[in-house]
Design a protein around this motif. Structure first.
Motif, PDB file in Angstrom:
ATOM      1  N   GLU A 166      40.103  40.970  39.903  1.00  0.00           N
ATOM      2  CA  GLU A 166      40.850  40.036  40.761  1.00  0.00           C
ATOM      3  C   GLU A 166      41.829  40.814  41.640  1.00  0.00           C
ATOM      4  OE1 GLU A 166      40.507  37.032  41.445  1.00  0.00           O
ATOM      5  OE2 GLU A 166      39.494  36.024  39.794  1.00  0.00           O
ATOM      6  N   ASP A 212      32.986  40.330  45.453  1.00  0.00           N
ATOM      7  CA  ASP A 212      32.750  38.992  44.895  1.00  0.00           C
ATOM      8  C   ASP A 212      31.576  39.023  43.923  1.00  0.00           C
ATOM      9  OD1 ASP A 212      34.809  37.936  46.262  1.00  0.00           O
ATOM     10  OD2 ASP A 212      33.608  37.050  47.878  1.00  0.00           O
ATOM     11  N   GLU A 213      30.574  39.808  44.290  1.00  0.00           N
ATOM     12  CA  GLU A 213      29.392  39.913  43.443  1.00  0.00           C
ATOM     13  C   GLU A 213      29.751  40.565  42.092  1.00  0.00           C
ATOM     14  OE1 GLU A 213      26.589  38.631  43.812  1.00  0.00           O
ATOM     15  OE2 GLU A 213      25.402  39.686  42.292  1.00  0.00           O
ATOM     16  N   LEU A 218      32.609  40.370  40.679  1.00  0.00           N
ATOM     17  CA  LEU A 218      33.355  39.354  39.917  1.00  0.00           C
ATOM     18  C   LEU A 218      32.404  38.344  39.289  1.00  0.00           C
ATOM     19  CD1 LEU A 218      36.509  38.488  41.979  1.00  0.00           C
ATOM     20  CD2 LEU A 218      36.399  38.657  39.504  1.00  0.00           C
ATOM     21  N   ARG A 219      31.381  37.992  40.063  1.00  0.00           N
ATOM     22  CA  ARG A 219      30.449  36.985  39.593  1.00  0.00           C
ATOM     23  C   ARG A 219      29.681  37.490  38.359  1.00  0.00           C
ATOM     24  NH1 ARG A 219      25.649  35.352  40.052  1.00  0.00           N
ATOM     25  NH2 ARG A 219      24.920  37.166  41.206  1.00  0.00           N
ATOM     26  N   THR A 220      29.344  38.771  38.406  1.00  0.00           N
ATOM     27  CA  THR A 220      28.537  39.288  37.294  1.00  0.00           C
ATOM     28  C   THR A 220      29.403  39.827  36.155  1.00  0.00           C
ATOM     29  OG1 THR A 220      28.397  41.367  38.485  1.00  0.00           O
ATOM     30  CG2 THR A 220      26.504  39.913  38.657  1.00  0.00           C
ATOM     31  N   LEU A 253      38.293  40.887  34.214  1.00  0.00           N
ATOM     32  CA  LEU A 253      38.424  39.955  35.326  1.00  0.00           C
ATOM     33  C   LEU A 253      39.726  40.196  36.072  1.00  0.00           C
ATOM     34  CD1 LEU A 253      37.101  36.541  33.977  1.00  0.00           C
ATOM     35  CD2 LEU A 253      36.114  38.011  35.724  1.00  0.00           C
ATOM     36  N   GLY A 299      32.514  36.984  31.823  1.00  0.00           N
ATOM     37  CA  GLY A 299      33.509  35.919  31.918  1.00  0.00           C
ATOM     38  C   GLY A 299      34.465  35.878  30.745  1.00  0.00           C
ATOM     39  N   ARG A 327      40.007  42.502  44.297  1.00  0.00           N
ATOM     40  CA  ARG A 327      39.602  41.602  45.376  1.00  0.00           C
ATOM     41  C   ARG A 327      40.789  41.286  46.283  1.00  0.00           C
ATOM     42  NH1 ARG A 327      36.451  36.006  44.664  1.00  0.00           N
ATOM     43  NH2 ARG A 327      38.187  35.463  43.354  1.00  0.00           N
TER      44      ARG A 327
END
Ligand code: PEP
Ligand code: MG
Length: 750
Positions: free
Chosen positions: A251, A233-234, A236-238, A247, A241, A254
């Motif tokens: 995804e 998740d981290e 993905l967050r960083t 991404l 975007g 994840r």
């Protein structure tokens, strides 16, 4: 059902754990284990076969077969039912073994009296170590529960073998990670190195395959998976975007990390007696086995994700691996499954060499290794399973061989060879500032190939006259975003400054085929090498090419600008690209920017079609450079990336030399300067033959300048040309033998 198999396997594993705790020599242990399995499963025979070498299996312990056959009975991979299990890595479960296809009768074992046969591979994360077999007289198929129990035991056996539990009874029982072993691969970059292994992604050694307390193991697994999910998740967050591709990949990643099926299977394995890490490894093995049989690239990628997640989970559970920050040894040789250019650049120039399990000669990693002049071996199958951090390692980059944990005589011979090469280097140093003038008086211009700033210091050290090929795509490939014009102009200016007043020939972006920009949508093409690449992309995506041309013009303000366009296959493409450059010059002038003091616009000749192009093409080009890597691949229709066919066609094949001669003539006719910048220019024997065919400029890796110059200075190119012509007349396929004999008869050592 599960309940029953749980207790079956738990009971068996419990006894195995006690067994592992007991002292005893390797053979004794193995004998007790076969006895224990046969007893627990109430079956007459249990045997362990281990690989003696890559192709041969040996019976190493048995309960129920003739004990005299132990260490006597051997079979080839694929031979008999045991060989079949080892080869296919699939279970064979039959009630009537003698009727099975491929059954082989081995009188010494007395096994003909046993009708049922259940064989499972002993393997560790996809690597086959041997076969575990149970047999019985009663004609019956073993149940699913029995099969499960045997598979789990086979896995534990693999871990025990790895830990050296059977050590002490000859090679067949020697564990992984201790014996001397060699690997053959492809040469991504020549050279030799002696050093110690540094693993890019260290494998994890599981020391406790059997779980004592299933609840505790399940809790360990759950908290490790939770931590893994948080870290994904981290990521993905960083993640950037704006980059939807990145991404997307994360995804999917994840999705796997959250997969319920994955979790359920691992928890079931724990309930059956495995430790948390053994359960993860069992899933990983299954994924690798599936991966090896898949041809669909997309699915393979997805399983690769799962493999990656398993590695992370194992590191989490055991506390081993990259995160723990293993110390880099003094002479690090990087060993990896594969590595991207970014990761490799991060390690820096301290590396002595690189060995990849996968990779290819034209990969980004190979390009960087070349720039650094450190040896690189690709396709060294199995090395990441064998190598451990700190292991001694020798890279023989002339032959494409890697020696891991070498024996004394191998190391001694290798060092002798290194000493000889060091002497040769001294010789090259002494001629560094002399011209590459042949005995007949002809002088050949020697330039170097480059692509990164890190290459530029070699310009002074190697004795190169300039940069004959600057591969601009490397600056694009090592980034995760398209570079901006200003940024590029700055890089090109730094390159020119570093080169001083030496000439740098910039080649415009050559992407496509094996060079895929991480931030450009990959094209699904049946034959990428013949597809949308190089100038074809440049002419279709004008924005990118214009941006690059503007950056080049600005970088060269007030100085000469040398540009060449890659992969020109017909005259129009060159005319069109050249016009674009002229248009950009005009535009820059209109905008009031200072222009380059001179403009030289060249073409790379990389397809045979251009040897037959209209005369006007040769007149229009200010210079031409033969891209021999591509030209040869298209001339012989042999993929330069495909190890199987790559070496099949010799550069000294008379047809290829005649093609070169044709291009030399065409250029002589229009007085167009001609050079050769493929890899062959850096191979001394090939280089003198190219010079003998009339090439007066060669561009190569910096490390090759010395050896090539040395040989040119010792050669009479006119005599060599006569020899080549004579061999051509005599109908030889290649002139290599004649050239080598001729060189050997001279007073120099090649
Ligand atoms: C070639 O094809 O010979 C060449 C120099 O270009 P690249 O290797 O970058 O394709
Ligand atoms: Mg090329």
């Amino acid at each position: 059902m599960v309940q029953q198999s749980e207790s079956e396997s738990r009971k068996l594993l419990g006894r195995l754990r006690e067994e592992m705790a007991l002292e005893g020599a390797g053979q004794e242990r193995l004998d007790r284990i076969t006895h224990l399995i046969a007893d627990s499963m109430a079956t007459e025979v249990c045997s362990v076969y281990l690989f003696r070498d890559n192709e041969t299996l040996e019976l190493c312990a048995t309960e129920g077969l003739n004990p005299e056959a132990v260490h006597q009975t051997r079979m080839r991979l694929g031979e008999g039912l045991v060989g079949r299990v080892a080869k296919t890595r699939r279970v064979v479960n039959t009630a009537n073994a003698p009727q099975e296809h491929g059954f082989r009768y081995m009188p010494e074992t007395g096994e003909e009296v046993f009708s049922s046969f259940l064989g499972v591979p002993i393997q560790r994360v996809g690597q086959a170590l041997g076969v575990l077999v149970v047999q019985s007289k009663e004609a019956r198929e073993y149940s699913g529960d029995e099969l499960y129990a045997l598979e789990v035991v086979a896995m534990v056996l693999a871990e025990m073998a790895e830990l050296g539990a059977f050590l002490g009874e000859g090679d067949a029982l020697a564990p992984l990670h201790q014996r001397a072993i060699s690997f053959d691969g492809g040469v991504g970059q020549e050279g030799n190195a002696e050093g110690n292994v540094f693993l890019h992604d260290p494998r994890v050694v599981v020391t406790n395959p059997i779980g004592e307390n299933p609840e505790a193991e399940r809790d360990r697994l759950r908290s490790a998976v939770d931590a893994l999910r948080v870290s994904v998740d981290e990521m993905l967050r960083t993640a950037d975007g704006g980059d939807s591709e990145e991404l997307q990949v994360l995804e999917t990643y994840r999705m796997f990390a959250n997969s319920k099926g994955w979790m359920r299977r691992m928890e079931e394995d724990i309930a059956r007696g495995l430790s948390a890490e053994a359960a993860v490894e069992k899933e990983q093995s299954a994924a690798r086995a599936r991966m090896s049989s898949l041809t669909d690239a997309y699915l393979r990628e997805r399983l690769q994700d799962l493999d990656d997640l398993s590695n992370r989970l194992l590191r989490q559970l055991t506390g081993q691996g990259r995160e723990t920050g293993a110390e880099m040894p003094d002479n690090p040789v990087l060993v990896a499954r594969n590595i991207g250019p970014g990761d490799l650049l991060e390690y820096g120039r301290g590396l002595k060499g690189v060995v990849l399990e996968e990779g290819s000669v034209g990969s980004h990693a190979a390009i960087i290794a070349r720039a650094w002049a450190i040896p690189l071996i690709v396709n060294a199958k199995g090395i990441t399973n064998e190598a451990l951090n700190g292991d001694e390692i020798l890279i023989d980059g002339d032959r494409g061989r890697v020696h891991l944990r070498p024996d004394e005589p191998v190391t001694a011979a290798f060092r002798d060879k290194l000493a000889m090469q060091a002497k040769a280097q001294e010789r090259y140093g002494s001629i560094r500032d002399l011209p590459a003038q042949a005995k007949c008086g002809t002088t050949v211009r020697l330039d170097m190939n480059a692509g990164l700033m890190v290459d530029l210091p070699s310009l002074a050290g190697s004795g190169a006259e300039g940069v004959g090929l600057f591969r601009t795509e490397l600056q694009f490939l090592i980034r995760n975003k398209m570079p901006q014009r200003g940024e590029l102009a700055q890089i090109y200016r730094r390159v020119l400054n570093a080169a001083g007043n030496k000439r740098v020939v910039f080649r415009t972006l050559d992407i496509g085929s094996d060079k895929v920009l991480p931030y450009m949508k990959p094209q699904e093409e049946p034959n990428p090498a013949l597809g949308w690449r190089a100038i074809r992309v440049g002419l279709d995506k004008r924005g990118v090419m214009r941006m690059q041309l503007q950056a080049l013009i600005r970088a060269c303000a007030g100085q000469p600008l040398w540009v060449m366009f890659p992969f020109i296959a017909q005259f129009d493409e060159f005319r069109d690209a050249r016009q674009q450059l002229l248009d950009e010059m005009e535009r820059e002038e209109r905008l009031g920017h200072e222009l380059p003091s001179e403009l030289h616009i060249g073409a790379m000749l990389e397809t045979p079609s251009m040897a037959f192009a209209p005369r006007q093409f040769y007149e229009m080009a200010d210079f031409i450079s033969i891209g021999g890597n591509d030209l040869k691949q298209f001339f012989f229709a042999a993929d330069r990336e495909n190890e199987r066919v790559r070496k099949r066609y010799d550069t000294l094949n008379v047809s290829f030399l005649s093609l070169i001669e044709q291009i030399v003539w065409r250029c002589a006719d229009t007085k167009t300067p001609l050079s050769f910048c493929g890899e062959d220019a850096g191979r001394p024997v090939e280089a003198i033959c190219l010079a003998a065919m009339g090439l007066q400029a060669l561009s190569m890796r910096p490390a090759s300048i010395g050896p090539v110059k040395h040989l040119i200075r010792k050669t009479n190119l006119e005599e060599l040309r006569d020899l080549i012509d004579e061999a051509r007349r005599a109908g030889e396929q290649s002139v290599r033998t004649q050239v080598m004999d001729w060189l050997r008869s001279g007073d120099w050592v090649v």
